[in-house]
Enzyme design. Structure first.
Site, short mmCIF file in Angstrom:
data_model
loop_
_atom_site.label_atom_id
_atom_site.label_comp_id
_atom_site.label_asym_id
_atom_site.label_seq_id
_atom_site.Cartn_x
_atom_site.Cartn_y
_atom_site.Cartn_z
N ASN A 111 40.00 -20.29 -29.68
CA ASN A 111 38.66 -20.29 -30.29
C ASN A 111 37.74 -21.37 -29.73
O ASN A 111 36.52 -21.23 -29.80
CB ASN A 111 38.77 -20.40 -31.82
CG ASN A 111 39.44 -21.67 -32.28
OD1 ASN A 111 40.35 -22.18 -31.64
ND2 ASN A 111 39.00 -22.19 -33.41
N GLU B 20 46.97 -29.72 -35.68
CA GLU B 20 45.72 -29.33 -36.35
C GLU B 20 45.86 -27.84 -36.59
O GLU B 20 45.87 -27.05 -35.64
CB GLU B 20 44.51 -29.67 -35.48
CG GLU B 20 43.21 -29.71 -36.26
CD GLU B 20 42.67 -28.32 -36.55
OE1 GLU B 20 42.77 -27.86 -37.73
OE2 GLU B 20 42.18 -27.67 -35.63
N GLU C 56 42.54 -36.67 -34.23
CA GLU C 56 41.97 -36.35 -32.92
C GLU C 56 40.54 -36.86 -32.84
O GLU C 56 39.90 -37.13 -33.85
CB GLU C 56 42.01 -34.84 -32.68
CG GLU C 56 43.42 -34.28 -32.61
CD GLU C 56 43.45 -32.88 -32.05
OE1 GLU C 56 43.73 -32.74 -30.85
OE2 GLU C 56 43.21 -31.93 -32.81
#
Length: 465
Positions: free
Chosen positions: A148, A246, A445
């Protein structure tokens, strides 16, 4: 059609086997890639292991300079990279252009950090002694990235890993090989030594699994589904390797009576429908207090009907989206707008009402342009509903009440809170990550916090006579 090969030890290798089709024009093959097996992964990790020592010994500013040069090369190819990203992932050209810009900025951000001190000088209770700390690279870092954000996420994983002195093996999503090819080409042409960056294409069940199980991988950073992420966590934890996850989200927005319904509708539409709803930070459930519900729904329907989106990334994902809408209808939901597929893989932005709080459509991640709007009687109930989820990535609140905004920021059980802003979109210099089943709940992150995952701290006592 472009043939994309693996990058192992500085060489392009691997026979093309997997075809990627353009989601906006499924008859067009955009790229073909290898279907790498465990032997290719083994070779890539070996190359990284051999190159890592010399790369870590290079002064940090020299490593950073390569990232900065790669950013310049990517900038010079900005239009072509964005067109390829749009063709392979389905984003609108404007969205793809913005994502390439983000990757360039990420390289520049971490490249510039190489000129900053990475340790501390601390006082000692012992006379004639100085204490300082050093950041040491973990070694070989494995990256598994999703489709994505096919260039931004690889960039924000690669850049801190590389500038910290690690060698990298990345397995990109099989749906989006071109974007990582552009990124790796820029880094190689900028002077990255052979073996420091290795790219292995293939499926997660084969190439990804082999990468996670290689005992020479010191750290693995993964973005993707919760199911896969938790499986990787088990594999890495058994040998005490570092893991950063994540994962999924079922992000909520709370709309209070004092909000402007038109402004709230624009925020929610951007949160739910930009990027075709295919973002882990996208809003998929909305809770409204009674006084604003009617006006908000009217405004949201208009925003949805006017929203321009790209196609859903694949037939499989489209089937998931349509199935969720069908389940909602079977459970008595009203489809306020959207819910149909006018052509190909294009799904209209969809707004659902009338669902129970226990509905699977309300509780389970869909990963498409589908949002459910539910009523709550008060702020307190709305906050409880927001937190009643296995996920905890992002959440938002629309209100003019600063007291409510601050209370929500303190009590929403998520990693990122937005007030009167879309849940999607974060600045690259701030930490990003979630809680609960959205994250490994360890390392963040992006921003300088990203360096923590790819380094370990060493304390040095220096006695001087």
């Amino acid at each position: 059609m472009t043939t994309v090969q693996n990058l192992i030890g500085g060489e392009r290798v691997g026979d093309p086997e997997l075809a990627r089709h353009n989601p906006a024009n499924p008859g067009e093959i955009v790229a073909v890639t290898p279907a790498s097996d465990a032997s290719a992964v083994h070779a890539a990790v070996s190359a990284a292991e051999q190159a890592q020592g010399a790369w870590a010994a290079l002064p940090a500013p020299a490593r950073g300079a390569i990232l900065l040069d790669a950013a310049d090369l990517l900038r010079s190819r900005h239009s072509q990279v964005a067109e390829d990203l749009s063709r392979e992932e389905g984003k609108t050209l404007a969205e793809a252009t913005g994502e390439v810009r983000r990757a360039i900025d990420v390289l520049r951000f971490f490249g510039s950090l190489a000129w900053q001190a990475s340790g501390e000088v601390l006082p000692s209770a012992m006379p004639g002694t100085t204490i300082f700390t050093r950041r040491e690279p973990v070694g070989v870092a494995a990256l598994i990235t999703p489709w994505n954000f096919p260039i931004a996420i690889p960039a924000w994983k690669m850049a801190p890993a590389l500038v910290s002195g690690n060698a990298v093996v990345i397995k990109p999503a099989e749906l989006t090989p071109l974007s990582v090819a552009h990124l790796s080409n820029a880094l190689v042409e900028a002077g990255l030594p052979a073996g420091v960056l290795n790219v292995v294409h293939g499926t997660g069940s084969v190439a990804g699994d082999a990468l996670a199980r290689d005992p020479r991988v010191a750290a693995l950073s993964f973005t993707g589904s919760t199911r896969v992420g938790l499986g990787l966590h088990t594999i890495l934890s058994e040998r005490r390797a570092r893991v950063q996850l994540e994962m999924g989200g079922k992000n909520a927005y709370l709309i209070l009576d004092d909000a402007d319904p038109l402004a709230a509708a624009k925020v929610v539409a951007a949160s739910a429908f930009s990027l075709t709803g295919q973002a882990c930070t996208a809003t998929s459930r909305v809770y409204c207090t009674p006084g604003i519900m009617e006006a908000f729904l009217t405004a949201l329907a208009k925003e949805a009907e006017a929203f321009t989106m790209g196609p859903v990334v694949s037939e499989q994902q489209l089937a998931v989206d349509v199935s969720a809408i069908d389940v909602a209808r079977a459970e008595g939901a009203t489809v306020l707008t959207g819910g149909d597929v006018p052509s190909g893989q294009f799904l209209r932005p969809t707004v659902l009402t009338g669902l129970a709080h226990t509905s699977s459509v309300v509780r389970d991640e869909i990963f498409g342009p589908v949002v459910a709007v539910l009523g709550v009687d008060s702020y307190e109930e709305g906050l409880a509903r927001v937190n009643d989820s296995r996920y905890g990535l992002t959440a938002g609140i629309c209100t003019r009440d600063l007291t409510a905004a601050h209370h929500f920021a303190a009590h929403a059980q998520v990693g990122v809170v937005k007030v009167n802003r879309p849940t999607t979109g974060l600045d690259l210099n701030v930490p990003f990550g979630g809680v609960k089943d959205s994250s490994s709940n360890t390392f963040r992150e992006q921003g300088t916090a990203a360096l923590d995952f790819y380094t370990w701290s060493k304390t040095v006592y220096l006695g001087h006579e």
